[in-house]
Design a protein around this motif. Structure first.
Motif, PDB file in Angstrom:
ATOM      1  N   HIS A 109       1.492   4.415  -2.981  1.00 16.47           N
ATOM      2  CA  HIS A 109       1.411   5.877  -2.883  1.00 16.47           C
ATOM      3  C   HIS A 109       2.566   6.521  -3.649  1.00 16.47           C
ATOM      4  O   HIS A 109       2.394   7.542  -4.315  1.00 16.47           O
ATOM      5  CB  HIS A 109       1.491   6.327  -1.417  1.00 16.47           C
ATOM      6  CG  HIS A 109       0.190   6.245  -0.663  1.00 16.47           C
ATOM      7  ND1 HIS A 109      -0.964   6.856  -1.082  1.00 16.47           N
ATOM      8  CD2 HIS A 109      -0.124   5.636   0.507  1.00 16.47           C
ATOM      9  CE1 HIS A 109      -1.941   6.620  -0.209  1.00 16.47           C
ATOM     10  NE2 HIS A 109      -1.457   5.876   0.765  1.00 16.47           N
TER      11      HIS A 109
ATOM     12  N   HIS B 152       0.842  -1.198   0.000  1.00 18.59           N
ATOM     13  CA  HIS B 152       0.000   0.000   0.000  1.00 18.59           C
ATOM     14  C   HIS B 152       0.881   1.252   0.000  1.00 18.59           C
ATOM     15  O   HIS B 152       0.649   2.184  -0.777  1.00 18.59           O
ATOM     16  CB  HIS B 152      -0.918  -0.029   1.226  1.00 18.59           C
ATOM     17  CG  HIS B 152      -1.735   1.205   1.425  1.00 18.59           C
ATOM     18  ND1 HIS B 152      -3.048   1.304   1.018  1.00 18.59           N
ATOM     19  CD2 HIS B 152      -1.425   2.406   1.975  1.00 18.59           C
ATOM     20  CE1 HIS B 152      -3.507   2.511   1.313  1.00 18.59           C
ATOM     21  NE2 HIS B 152      -2.539   3.204   1.904  1.00 18.59           N
ATOM     22  N   GLU B 153       1.896   1.261   0.839  1.00 19.85           N
ATOM     23  CA  GLU B 153       2.775   2.439   0.941  1.00 19.85           C
ATOM     24  C   GLU B 153       3.563   2.654  -0.355  1.00 19.85           C
ATOM     25  O   GLU B 153       3.675   3.783  -0.838  1.00 19.85           O
ATOM     26  CB  GLU B 153       3.728   2.296   2.134  1.00 19.85           C
ATOM     27  CG  GLU B 153       3.033   2.376   3.488  1.00 19.85           C
ATOM     28  CD  GLU B 153       2.277   3.689   3.679  1.00 19.85           C
ATOM     29  OE1 GLU B 153       2.804   4.748   3.292  1.00 19.85           O
ATOM     30  OE2 GLU B 153       1.156   3.662   4.200  1.00 19.85           O
TER      31      GLU B 153
ATOM     32  N   HIS C 112      -5.125   6.697   8.049  1.00 20.13           N
ATOM     33  CA  HIS C 112      -5.780   6.062   6.903  1.00 20.13           C
ATOM     34  C   HIS C 112      -7.267   5.929   7.184  1.00 20.13           C
ATOM     35  O   HIS C 112      -7.736   4.869   7.584  1.00 20.13           O
ATOM     36  CB  HIS C 112      -5.151   4.694   6.633  1.00 20.13           C
ATOM     37  CG  HIS C 112      -3.817   4.799   6.002  1.00 20.13           C
ATOM     38  ND1 HIS C 112      -2.700   5.150   6.705  1.00 20.13           N
ATOM     39  CD2 HIS C 112      -3.428   4.632   4.726  1.00 20.13           C
ATOM     40  CE1 HIS C 112      -1.671   5.183   5.880  1.00 20.13           C
ATOM     41  NE2 HIS C 112      -2.077   4.879   4.676  1.00 20.13           N
TER      42      HIS C 112
ATOM     43  N   GLU D 237      -6.193   7.114  -1.148  1.00 19.88           N
ATOM     44  CA  GLU D 237      -6.264   5.888  -0.351  1.00 19.88           C
ATOM     45  C   GLU D 237      -6.860   4.734  -1.149  1.00 19.88           C
ATOM     46  O   GLU D 237      -6.319   3.638  -1.141  1.00 19.88           O
ATOM     47  CB  GLU D 237      -7.071   6.131   0.929  1.00 19.88           C
ATOM     48  CG  GLU D 237      -6.334   6.945   1.975  1.00 19.88           C
ATOM     49  CD  GLU D 237      -4.929   6.420   2.215  1.00 19.88           C
ATOM     50  OE1 GLU D 237      -4.753   5.177   2.287  1.00 19.88           O
ATOM     51  OE2 GLU D 237      -4.000   7.227   2.317  1.00 19.88           O
TER      52      GLU D 237
HETATM   53 ZN   LIG Z   1      -2.350   5.239   2.500  1.00 23.33          ZN
END
Ligand SMILES: [Zn+2]
Length: 264
Positions: free
Chosen positions: A129, A125-126, A227, A184
């Motif tokens: 981004h 997930h990171e 988040h 997100e």
């Molecule tokens: Zn995030």
């Protein structure tokens, strides 16, 4: 408010020629160069390293094993970045990835992400981004908002100070907040596919969020509180699960089975 932000962004895209497309095909405002962003990433990473002690040994090898399996699946250009991960000794459950490939994970998060697949969900997930230039977009949007307000301010004069204060608040919540929710969702979907491509079980992303919720009686984990919109996130993950599972099966049959041993 949303149509105003689209209109403003359209005008900026035309006048500044500073628009790019995110990996999901979304148009985004990116006013800064990759070099500028990487520099910001490096500065933030240095600061983090000055404030928190790093953990080495088996814990670091575990995080590195998961991170490098994910990085190996990135498009060639992004894979070529100097990706590196540090584990920081800190009870607050937090993780980040910054432009330039700087990744960090706190020991507190390793208590919540209880296996390699859950850890891959966090790091994937990171990384997503970063892949999707979210930091650039966020900084650019903030700059553009300030620019827009200062133009308004000089036109309207000082007597309308109060009204401009309200406009400022409107810009904060109307323009910036929806962007970050979109970020997100985008990072969730991209991260889900990335972990599946690397051979991590994408269903672990749902378990991770259950663990996050369970750990949040009292103080919610930092990563969870930065988040927001928990329900929306579960919906997004479930909506992307069929595709992710297909990719996971494909990766498994291609022999991609990460085996990162979690220190006891
Ligand atoms: Zn995030």
């Amino acid at each position: 408010m949303r149509w105003i932000s689209r209109l403003a962004m359209g005008a900026l895209c035309i006048s500044l020629a500073a628009c790019t497309s995110s990996p999901t095909g979304r148009q985004q405002l990116t006013l800064y160069s990759d070099e500028q962003l990487n520099q910001m990433g490096q500065q933030a990473f240095n600061q983090y390293q000055q404030e928190l002690p790093a953990v080495g040994g088996a814990t670091h090898r575990y995080a590195e094993c998961v991170a490098s399996a994910l990085v190996a699946e990135l498009p060639q250009q992004q894979r070529a970045q100097n990706w590196q991960i540090r584990v920081f000794e800190d009870d607050s459950a937090n993780a980040f990835a910054l432009p330039g490939g700087y990744m960090g994970i706190n020991t507190g998060l390793l208590d919540i992400a209880t296996n390699q697949d859950q850890l891959a969900a966090v790091i994937g997930h990171e990384i997503s981004h970063v892949l999707a230039n979210h930091a650039n977009e966020r900084v650019s949007t903030q700059s553009a908002t300030q620019l827009g307000l200062s133009v308004l301010q000089s036109t309207a004069g000082i007597q309308n100070e109060q009204m401009l204060g309200l406009l400022g608040a409107g810009a904060q919540y109307g323009i910036l907040l929806p962007f970050s929710r979109r970020h997100e969702s985008e990072a969730d979907i991209l991260g889900l596919n990335l972990m599946a491509d690397a051979g991590f079980d994408p269903r672990a992303s749902l378990t991770l969020w259950e663990n996050m919720s369970a750990a949040s009686n009292g103080q919610p984990p930092v990563w969870m509180s930065t988040h927001p919109s928990h329900g929306q996130r579960i919906d997004d993950l479930q909506a992307g699960m069929n595709e992710a599972l297909a990719r996971y099966e494909q990766a498994s049959s291609a022999g991609k089975r990460p085996n990162c041993s979690r220190p006891g």
